[in-house]
Write an enzyme that holds these catalytic residues in place. Structure first.
Site, mmCIF file in Angstrom:
data_model
loop_
_atom_site.group_PDB
_atom_site.id
_atom_site.type_symbol
_atom_site.label_atom_id
_atom_site.label_comp_id
_atom_site.label_asym_id
_atom_site.label_seq_id
_atom_site.Cartn_x
_atom_site.Cartn_y
_atom_site.Cartn_z
ATOM 1 N N HIS A 332 0.823 -1.203 0.000
ATOM 2 C CA HIS A 332 0.000 0.000 0.000
ATOM 3 C C HIS A 332 0.863 1.262 0.000
ATOM 4 O O HIS A 332 1.911 1.311 0.633
ATOM 5 C CB HIS A 332 -0.863 -0.034 1.276
ATOM 6 N N GLU A 338 0.094 7.101 8.511
ATOM 7 C CA GLU A 338 -0.367 6.007 9.355
ATOM 8 C C GLU A 338 0.638 5.752 10.479
ATOM 9 O O GLU A 338 1.747 5.276 10.236
ATOM 10 C CB GLU A 338 -0.535 4.728 8.537
ATOM 11 N N HIS A 362 4.276 5.183 8.810
ATOM 12 C CA HIS A 362 4.388 5.163 7.353
ATOM 13 C C HIS A 362 3.762 6.460 6.860
ATOM 14 O O HIS A 362 2.541 6.628 6.917
ATOM 15 C CB HIS A 362 3.697 3.929 6.779
ATOM 16 N N HIS A 368 4.400 0.458 2.117
ATOM 17 C CA HIS A 368 4.518 -0.447 3.248
ATOM 18 C C HIS A 368 3.598 -1.636 3.007
ATOM 19 O O HIS A 368 2.811 -1.655 2.062
ATOM 20 C CB HIS A 368 4.159 0.252 4.560
#
Length: 442
Positions: A332, A338, A362, A368
């Site tokens: 993703h 995040e 992230h 990630h």
């Protein structure tokens, strides 16, 4: 400890030692019952629509204005300077943050706050900060209030006994609590204690809209608990210390009497707590993934529809039944930032390295996903119905803002995992240019 249930409800409570302490039929009588002072705490502008208007009336022994002037104090590891180090676009992961030993140095909740990352401007009420709290002693005769922010506390190790002007809450790991803007609090701990803290500037937490899910699901309003009125009427030799976090700086003032002197209150602007085990999980029962937004407990919305300043998201125990699907979280890149923490257990996408009391960040558009070992196992697994994340609770603070990491987060904490990137190095190509159909394990 007793509670009132319901998210955002209009509630009323009075300490049973003073029955009838709530005025009848009006908010501000000329003389209040028991000769108390009436004080309003406003969490929104007076003219906000009724659906978003937040306020409570407090009936107290002395009003909160009864204190000496505030003076600046040392901020310790709390900061809102997002430019103190250069940006880092890499995947970041922290080992469990070390809790100071009580035998070496006593550290309470406020002095044990360490800012990890954040973004925005606290003066314009737009942004957020993520802190780690590491403490080993109670806030003795010290209270705090955060003028421009709302915070969501996530204890990971140790219980928090939180005193507020509205009453007391016991918050344990796997529970969260929200202390709203301007509310005074003090925290007792009973052992070496660690947890995560999300500060949001100027925006209320809400329950997410359910849309096509319908009327029920996710976090149910009745599972949120609000403290009942409790007061203490005592003076402290040398005075209480009131710590005010204002425009990102810390200030302290003295007052003679306990700030927890509210005998009764009513309103819809209150602190509250929630047990994550009560979350009603929604999930795919056919194939593919639903987006992780289905795991949102609370959201703090921005002015853009559907875009949050901050979402609080959890990954609770649940069943996985999706057919012909790679079940762990997929690889993703996200326009959101995040930050993930782990309260207990092992996160499903990374069995090693990501540990309770640690974290990962992230940032915007930073790629990630599962580590190499997780990918290989999940790609070959027989897809029978299985329990996922039993004994585990991972969570995510997700934000539309691009978060800057502090000097403490990158260096002084000494917990940054310099080898995090290596969990993806064993990934190898499985490309079969001469065969369209992959070998399916089931």
């Amino acid at each position: 400890i007793q509670y009132i249930s319901g998210f955002g409800n209009e509630c009323a409570s009075e300490d049973p030692r003073c029955p009838g302490s709530l005025p009848e039929g009006q908010n501000n009588p000329q003389v209040c019952p028991y000769n108390l002072y009436a004080e309003q705490l406003s969490g929104s502008a007076f003219t906000c629509p009724r659906s978003t208007n937040k306020r409570s009336w407090l009936y107290r022994i002395l009003p909160s204005v009864s204190h000496k002037p505030f003076e600046s104090i040392d901020e310790g590891h709390v900061t809102h300077n997002w430019d103190e180090v250069d940006p880092d676009p890499n995947q970041l992961r922290w080992k469990p943050f070390e809790i100071p030993k009580a035998s070496q140095k006593k550290v309470d909740f406020v002095s044990g706050l360490h800012t990890l990352c954040g973004a925005g401007d606290i003066k314009s009420n737009n942004g957020l900060a993520i802190h780690i709290f590491l403490c080993n002693t109670s806030m003795e005769n010290r209270i705090a209030h955060h003028c421009p922010v709302f915070f969501c506390s996530v204890p990971q190790k140790g219980n928090l006994l939180i005193y507020t002007e509205f009453g007391k809450m016991l918050v344990q790991p796997n529970e969260i609590c929200v202390i709203q803007r301007g509310m005074r609090f003090s925290i007792d701990v009973f052992e070496e204690t660690r947890g995560y803290l999300l500060e949001v500037y100027g925006v209320h937490f809400e329950l997410p809209d359910l849309g096509p899910i319908g009327a029920n699901g996710l976090a149910n309003p009745r599972d949120f608990l609000i403290p009942v009125a409790w007061y203490e009427d005592r003076q402290v030799p040398g005075g209480y210390t009131v710590i005010n976090k204002y425009q990102g700086k810390l200030f302290a003032a003295k007052q003679d009497v306990s700030p927890f002197n509210v005998v009764a209150w009513h309103g819809n602007y209150t602190p509250y707590k929630y047990n994550l085990k009560n979350f009603m999980v929604i999930n795919s029962v056919a194939f593919d993934h639903a987006d992780p937004s289905i795991f949102t407990v609370l959201t703090a919305k921005s002015v853009r529809p559907g875009v949050a300043i901050a979402d609080f998201v959890i990954f609770p125990p649940r069943w996985g039944v999706a057919d012909k699907t790679f079940r762990p979280p997929y690889y993703h890149r996200n326009c959101m930032s995040e930050f993930m923490g782990l309260i207990r257990g092992h996160y499903e996408a990374k069995q090693g390295g990501f540990l309770p009391g640690g974290g990962s960040l992230h940032s915007t558009m930073t790629p990630h996903g599962p580590d190499a070992d997780c990918f290989e196992k999940a790609s070959k697994a027989k897809l029978a119905p299985e329990r996922i994340a039993d004994g585990t609770m991972a969570f995510m603070f997700e934000s539309s803002l691009s978060l800057a990491v502090t000097k403490w987060g990158l260096k002084a904490s000494r917990c940054l995992d310099e080898n995090y990137y290596k969990c993806w190095e064993p990934l190898k190509s499985h490309f079969t240019p001469n065969s369209r159909n992959p070998t399916e394990p089931n």
